[in-house]
Enzyme design. Structure first.
Site, PDB file in Angstrom:
ATOM      1  N   LYS A  44     -12.373  -3.060  -3.987  1.00 10.01           N
ATOM      2  CA  LYS A  44     -11.662  -3.967  -3.068  1.00 10.01           C
ATOM      3  C   LYS A  44     -12.617  -4.710  -2.127  1.00 10.01           C
ATOM      4  O   LYS A  44     -12.387  -5.870  -1.791  1.00 10.01           O
ATOM      5  CB  LYS A  44     -10.612  -3.197  -2.261  1.00 10.01           C
ATOM      6  CG  LYS A  44      -9.435  -2.758  -3.118  1.00 10.01           C
ATOM      7  CD  LYS A  44      -8.371  -2.063  -2.277  1.00 10.01           C
ATOM      8  CE  LYS A  44      -7.238  -1.572  -3.146  1.00 10.01           C
ATOM      9  NZ  LYS A  44      -6.166  -0.934  -2.355  1.00 10.01           N
ATOM     10  N   ASP A  47      -1.808  -4.695   0.861  1.00  8.05           N
ATOM     11  CA  ASP A  47      -1.582  -3.253   1.027  1.00  8.05           C
ATOM     12  C   ASP A  47      -0.742  -2.932   2.269  1.00  8.05           C
ATOM     13  O   ASP A  47       0.175  -2.110   2.216  1.00  8.05           O
ATOM     14  CB  ASP A  47      -2.920  -2.507   1.130  1.00  8.05           C
ATOM     15  CG  ASP A  47      -3.597  -2.354  -0.219  1.00  8.05           C
ATOM     16  OD1 ASP A  47      -2.910  -2.455  -1.247  1.00  8.05           O
ATOM     17  OD2 ASP A  47      -4.824  -2.132  -0.235  1.00  8.05           O
TER      18      ASP A  47
END
Ligand code: ATR
Length: 274
Positions: A66, A103
């Site tokens: 990420k 997220d």
């Protein structure tokens, strides 16, 4: 040829993302190809470039890429910028890549809409301060938690996250070694990768308040240890991150296809499967 999508990770073989995106696509009669691409860290950038050069439209990105996904992008959303990490890459019309981080929104939607949890006024404890923690910390505060205590095995990382958030009245850090004396919390988020890595956490039951909601950002086997601890310690609710995964996937789908899928049927089907 149908539009091409992928999820990058390492390991990635057991990812549910292909199933989730195909289920969303069926809701709209969209044909797409969605595959898993296993790339070791040293190969990640080249693999992403090759995927988009070959016509890829969008990619999800998971552990451990990420941060690298954020770094390689040409444009970054506000949520990705503050987290310093991205779970979605999208090819822009001119071929450049945009990074997003869904997220935090996904976690809060799972907690508040699926599970009907009211986060306002809660004292929250977050275990971990890595990429996953950075992805959700701001969103928890925006959703109204009163205080957020960040505890990380490496204290410097927790301090750096608290500094980046910059709300000293609401955000505190404590030492991992002091967990047994911190008292109790009514919202406990496991944002460590201990379960994913196969190790367990040794956590004192005293952390769990009488009405506590315990949530592991991971799902499946990786969440079993934390959720077992939470239940044994008397948590009122103990949930894994499957719902968050489906919600973050829905945000990516909406970015790519301009339409928001129904997540509940897909979530229930994955739960039933098991
Ligand atoms: P992720 O993207 O999953 O957050 P990460 O950025 O590598 O991955 O962060 C992993 C987090 O889990 C960190 O907070 C890490 O603590 P350290 O900063 O001390 O490394 C935490 N973590 C991993 N294994 C752990 C363990 N066995 N006990 C406690 N914390 C652990």
């Amino acid at each position: 040829m149908p539009a091409q999508f992928a999820v990058f990770g390492h390991p990635i073989a057991h990812s549910l993302s292909p199933r989730i995106h195909q289920a969303f696509a069926r809701q709209f009669g969209i044909a797409l190809e969605y595959r898993t691409i296993d790339a070791a860290p040293a190969e990640f950038v080249a693999a992403v470039r090759a995927f988009f050069a070959a016509g890829g439209v969008g990619a999800n990105v998971t552990l451990p890429h990420k941060g690298a996904a954020f770094a390689l992008a040409d444009e970054r959303s506000a949520a990705a910028t503050r987290a310093g990490s991205a779970n979605v890459l999208t090819r822009l019309p001119d071929g450049r890549l945009a990074a997003h981080n869904t997220d935090g929104d996904g976690l809060v939607r799972d907690l508040t809409e699926r599970h009907r949890a009211d986060l306002r006024g809660h004292d929250a404890l977050m275990l971990g301060a890595g990429g996953a923690a950075r992805g959700v910390a701001w969103s928890l505060l925006e959703a109204g938690v009163q205080t957020l205590t960040i505890v990380n095995r490496t204290p410097e990382t927790a301090d750096a996250l608290a500094d980046a958030i910059g709300e000293p009245a609401r955000v505190h850090t404590r030492y991992w070694d002091d967990l047994a004396t911190l008292g109790s919390y009514d919202l406990i988020i496991n944002a460590t990768s201990a379960g994913v890595l196969g190790g367990g956490l040794q956590l004192p039951p005293s952390l769990v308040g009488a009405r506590a909601l315990c949530y592991d950002l991971a799902y499946g086997n990786a969440a079993i240890g934390f959720l077992a601890w939470a239940k044994a310690a008397g948590a009122r609710y103990a949930w894994d991150g499957l719902g968050m995964l489906v919600e973050t996937a829905a945000d990516a789908f909406a970015l790519w296809h301009g339409r928001r899928p129904d997540t509940e049927t897909v979530y229930q089907a994955l739960r039933a499967a098991g």
